[in-house]
Design a protein around this motif. Structure first.
Motif, PDB file in Angstrom:
ATOM      1  N   LEU A 118      10.164   2.459  -3.291  1.00  0.00           N
ATOM      2  CA  LEU A 118       8.652   2.402  -3.873  1.00  0.00           C
ATOM      3  C   LEU A 118       8.840   1.512  -5.277  1.00  0.00           C
ATOM      4  O   LEU A 118       8.030   0.918  -5.652  1.00  0.00           O
ATOM      5  CB  LEU A 118       7.892   3.544  -4.211  1.00  0.00           C
ATOM      6  CG  LEU A 118       7.494   4.327  -2.961  1.00  0.00           C
ATOM      7  CD1 LEU A 118       6.618   5.704  -3.297  1.00  0.00           C
ATOM      8  CD2 LEU A 118       6.410   3.481  -1.981  1.00  0.00           C
ATOM      9  N   ASP A 119      10.086   1.608  -5.909  1.00  0.00           N
ATOM     10  CA  ASP A 119      10.218   0.621  -6.911  1.00  0.00           C
ATOM     11  C   ASP A 119      10.922  -0.431  -6.540  1.00  0.00           C
ATOM     12  O   ASP A 119      11.613  -0.956  -6.034  1.00  0.00           O
ATOM     13  CB  ASP A 119      11.450   1.264  -7.669  1.00  0.00           C
ATOM     14  CG  ASP A 119      11.833   0.674  -9.046  1.00  0.00           C
ATOM     15  OD1 ASP A 119      11.622  -0.620  -9.212  1.00  0.00           O
ATOM     16  OD2 ASP A 119      12.188   1.299 -10.023  1.00  0.00           O
ATOM     17  N   SER A 120       9.909  -1.622  -6.870  1.00  0.00           N
ATOM     18  CA  SER A 120      10.170  -3.037  -6.552  1.00  0.00           C
ATOM     19  C   SER A 120      11.477  -3.605  -7.146  1.00  0.00           C
ATOM     20  O   SER A 120      12.039  -4.568  -6.472  1.00  0.00           O
ATOM     21  CB  SER A 120       8.900  -3.913  -6.938  1.00  0.00           C
ATOM     22  OG  SER A 120       8.958  -3.984  -8.227  1.00  0.00           O
ATOM     23  N   VAL A 121      11.848  -3.221  -8.232  1.00  0.00           N
ATOM     24  CA  VAL A 121      13.089  -3.644  -8.707  1.00  0.00           C
ATOM     25  C   VAL A 121      14.493  -3.103  -7.870  1.00  0.00           C
ATOM     26  O   VAL A 121      15.413  -3.724  -7.538  1.00  0.00           O
ATOM     27  CB  VAL A 121      13.323  -3.435 -10.394  1.00  0.00           C
ATOM     28  CG1 VAL A 121      14.645  -3.710 -10.748  1.00  0.00           C
ATOM     29  CG2 VAL A 121      12.335  -4.285 -10.998  1.00  0.00           C
ATOM     30  N   GLN A 122      14.437  -1.773  -7.562  1.00  0.00           N
ATOM     31  CA  GLN A 122      15.560  -0.992  -7.123  1.00  0.00           C
ATOM     32  C   GLN A 122      15.518  -0.904  -5.834  1.00  0.00           C
ATOM     33  O   GLN A 122      16.568  -0.751  -5.262  1.00  0.00           O
ATOM     34  CB  GLN A 122      15.534   0.612  -7.517  1.00  0.00           C
ATOM     35  CG  GLN A 122      15.836   0.529  -9.213  1.00  0.00           C
ATOM     36  CD  GLN A 122      15.726   1.785  -9.679  1.00  0.00           C
ATOM     37  OE1 GLN A 122      15.232   3.109  -9.206  1.00  0.00           O
ATOM     38  NE2 GLN A 122      16.438   2.216 -10.792  1.00  0.00           N
ATOM     39  N   SER A 123      14.404  -1.358  -4.958  1.00  0.00           N
ATOM     40  CA  SER A 123      14.377  -1.253  -3.458  1.00  0.00           C
ATOM     41  C   SER A 123      15.374  -2.259  -2.831  1.00  0.00           C
ATOM     42  O   SER A 123      15.905  -1.910  -1.691  1.00  0.00           O
ATOM     43  CB  SER A 123      13.139  -1.623  -2.990  1.00  0.00           C
ATOM     44  OG  SER A 123      12.510  -2.904  -3.303  1.00  0.00           O
TER      45      SER A 123
ATOM     46  N   VAL B  90       0.753  -1.039   0.065  1.00  0.00           N
ATOM     47  CA  VAL B  90       0.101   0.037   0.182  1.00  0.00           C
ATOM     48  C   VAL B  90       0.913   1.165  -0.031  1.00  0.00           C
ATOM     49  O   VAL B  90       1.491   1.318   0.643  1.00  0.00           O
ATOM     50  CB  VAL B  90      -0.759  -0.061   1.305  1.00  0.00           C
ATOM     51  CG1 VAL B  90      -1.546   1.252   1.295  1.00  0.00           C
ATOM     52  CG2 VAL B  90      -1.949  -1.107   1.208  1.00  0.00           C
ATOM     53  N   ARG B  91       0.723   2.066  -0.938  1.00  0.00           N
ATOM     54  CA  ARG B  91       1.358   3.061  -0.917  1.00  0.00           C
ATOM     55  C   ARG B  91       0.750   4.453  -0.117  1.00  0.00           C
ATOM     56  O   ARG B  91      -0.416   4.546  -0.099  1.00  0.00           O
ATOM     57  CB  ARG B  91       1.697   3.979  -2.528  1.00  0.00           C
ATOM     58  CG  ARG B  91       2.278   3.135  -3.232  1.00  0.00           C
ATOM     59  CD  ARG B  91       2.586   3.513  -4.591  1.00  0.00           C
ATOM     60  NE  ARG B  91       3.014   2.577  -5.354  1.00  0.00           N
ATOM     61  CZ  ARG B  91       4.467   3.035  -6.201  1.00  0.00           C
ATOM     62  NH1 ARG B  91       4.847   4.216  -6.311  1.00  0.00           N
ATOM     63  NH2 ARG B  91       4.903   2.089  -6.909  1.00  0.00           N
ATOM     64  N   ARG B  92       1.363   4.990   0.811  1.00  0.00           N
ATOM     65  CA  ARG B  92       1.008   6.139   1.398  1.00  0.00           C
ATOM     66  C   ARG B  92       1.550   7.351   1.290  1.00  0.00           C
ATOM     67  O   ARG B  92       2.892   7.478   0.574  1.00  0.00           O
ATOM     68  CB  ARG B  92       0.873   5.719   3.123  1.00  0.00           C
ATOM     69  CG  ARG B  92       2.468   5.316   3.499  1.00  0.00           C
ATOM     70  CD  ARG B  92       2.344   4.893   4.824  1.00  0.00           C
ATOM     71  NE  ARG B  92       3.611   4.683   5.285  1.00  0.00           N
ATOM     72  CZ  ARG B  92       4.254   4.771   6.386  1.00  0.00           C
ATOM     73  NH1 ARG B  92       3.550   5.494   7.002  1.00  0.00           N
ATOM     74  NH2 ARG B  92       5.270   4.528   6.506  1.00  0.00           N
ATOM     75  N   GLN B  93       1.128   8.484   1.462  1.00  0.00           N
ATOM     76  CA  GLN B  93       1.618   9.837   1.204  1.00  0.00           C
ATOM     77  C   GLN B  93       2.903  10.087   2.374  1.00  0.00           C
ATOM     78  O   GLN B  93       2.731   9.638   3.490  1.00  0.00           O
ATOM     79  CB  GLN B  93       0.566  10.864   1.366  1.00  0.00           C
ATOM     80  CG  GLN B  93      -0.333  10.599   0.202  1.00  0.00           C
ATOM     81  CD  GLN B  93       0.419  11.430  -1.080  1.00  0.00           C
ATOM     82  OE1 GLN B  93       1.209  10.782  -1.495  1.00  0.00           O
ATOM     83  NE2 GLN B  93      -0.326  12.175  -1.963  1.00  0.00           N
ATOM     84  N   SER B  94       3.720  10.662   1.956  1.00  0.00           N
ATOM     85  CA  SER B  94       4.848  11.155   2.726  1.00  0.00           C
ATOM     86  C   SER B  94       4.620  12.326   3.607  1.00  0.00           C
ATOM     87  O   SER B  94       4.059  13.443   2.761  1.00  0.00           O
ATOM     88  CB  SER B  94       6.223  11.212   1.903  1.00  0.00           C
ATOM     89  OG  SER B  94       7.240  11.835   2.894  1.00  0.00           O
TER      90      SER B  94
ATOM     91  N   TYR C 276      14.299  11.156  -3.982  1.00  0.00           N
ATOM     92  CA  TYR C 276      14.945  10.263  -4.943  1.00  0.00           C
ATOM     93  C   TYR C 276      15.012   8.681  -4.082  1.00  0.00           C
ATOM     94  O   TYR C 276      14.612   7.840  -4.677  1.00  0.00           O
ATOM     95  CB  TYR C 276      16.240  10.698  -5.261  1.00  0.00           C
ATOM     96  CG  TYR C 276      17.017   9.674  -5.967  1.00  0.00           C
ATOM     97  CD1 TYR C 276      16.752   9.324  -7.355  1.00  0.00           C
ATOM     98  CD2 TYR C 276      18.015   9.267  -5.508  1.00  0.00           C
ATOM     99  CE1 TYR C 276      17.578   8.514  -8.086  1.00  0.00           C
ATOM    100  CE2 TYR C 276      18.839   8.215  -6.070  1.00  0.00           C
ATOM    101  CZ  TYR C 276      18.759   7.842  -7.494  1.00  0.00           C
ATOM    102  OH  TYR C 276      19.150   6.739  -8.148  1.00  0.00           O
ATOM    103  N   ARG C 277      15.410   8.732  -2.980  1.00  0.00           N
ATOM    104  CA  ARG C 277      15.528   7.705  -2.220  1.00  0.00           C
ATOM    105  C   ARG C 277      13.964   6.979  -1.866  1.00  0.00           C
ATOM    106  O   ARG C 277      13.788   5.765  -2.109  1.00  0.00           O
ATOM    107  CB  ARG C 277      16.059   8.081  -1.017  1.00  0.00           C
ATOM    108  CG  ARG C 277      16.885   7.008  -0.090  1.00  0.00           C
ATOM    109  CD  ARG C 277      17.574   7.483   1.023  1.00  0.00           C
ATOM    110  NE  ARG C 277      16.484   8.191   2.088  1.00  0.00           N
ATOM    111  CZ  ARG C 277      16.785   9.436   2.111  1.00  0.00           C
ATOM    112  NH1 ARG C 277      17.550   9.974   1.382  1.00  0.00           N
ATOM    113  NH2 ARG C 277      16.137  10.188   3.025  1.00  0.00           N
TER     114      ARG C 277
END
Length: 76
Positions: free
Chosen positions: A50-55, A1-5, A44-45
């Motif tokens: 949030l990027d499943s490949v780069q996380s 689940v994405r949430r707002q920062s 950027y971090r």
């Protein structure tokens, strides 16, 4: 689940500027400088996390998370 920062950086750097900022931070032992640059590279971090490949590479890109106390708590 994405949430707002809830943290909103005052300055947002481009991806190239972030990479330039990250480079000296990887090998620095100056904790104040590392914390300042971590704030600058927040957006950027966050996109990396949030990027499943780069996380999975976040700690290799930002190794100071392992040894600078308080980095995890400065954004809460």
């Amino acid at each position: 689940v994405r949430r707002q920062s809830q943290y909103v950086p005052k300055t947002t750097l481009s991806e190239d500027q972030c990479k330039e900022t990250i480079s000296p931070m990887k090998h620095s032992t100056d904790e104040d400088m590392v914390k300042k640059k971590m704030k600058l590279t927040f957006a950027y971090r966050r996109s990396l996390v949030l990027d499943s490949v780069q996380s999975s590479n976040i700690l290799s890109d930002f190794p100071r998370f392992k040894d600078v106390k308080g980095l995890v708590n400065i954004f809460t």
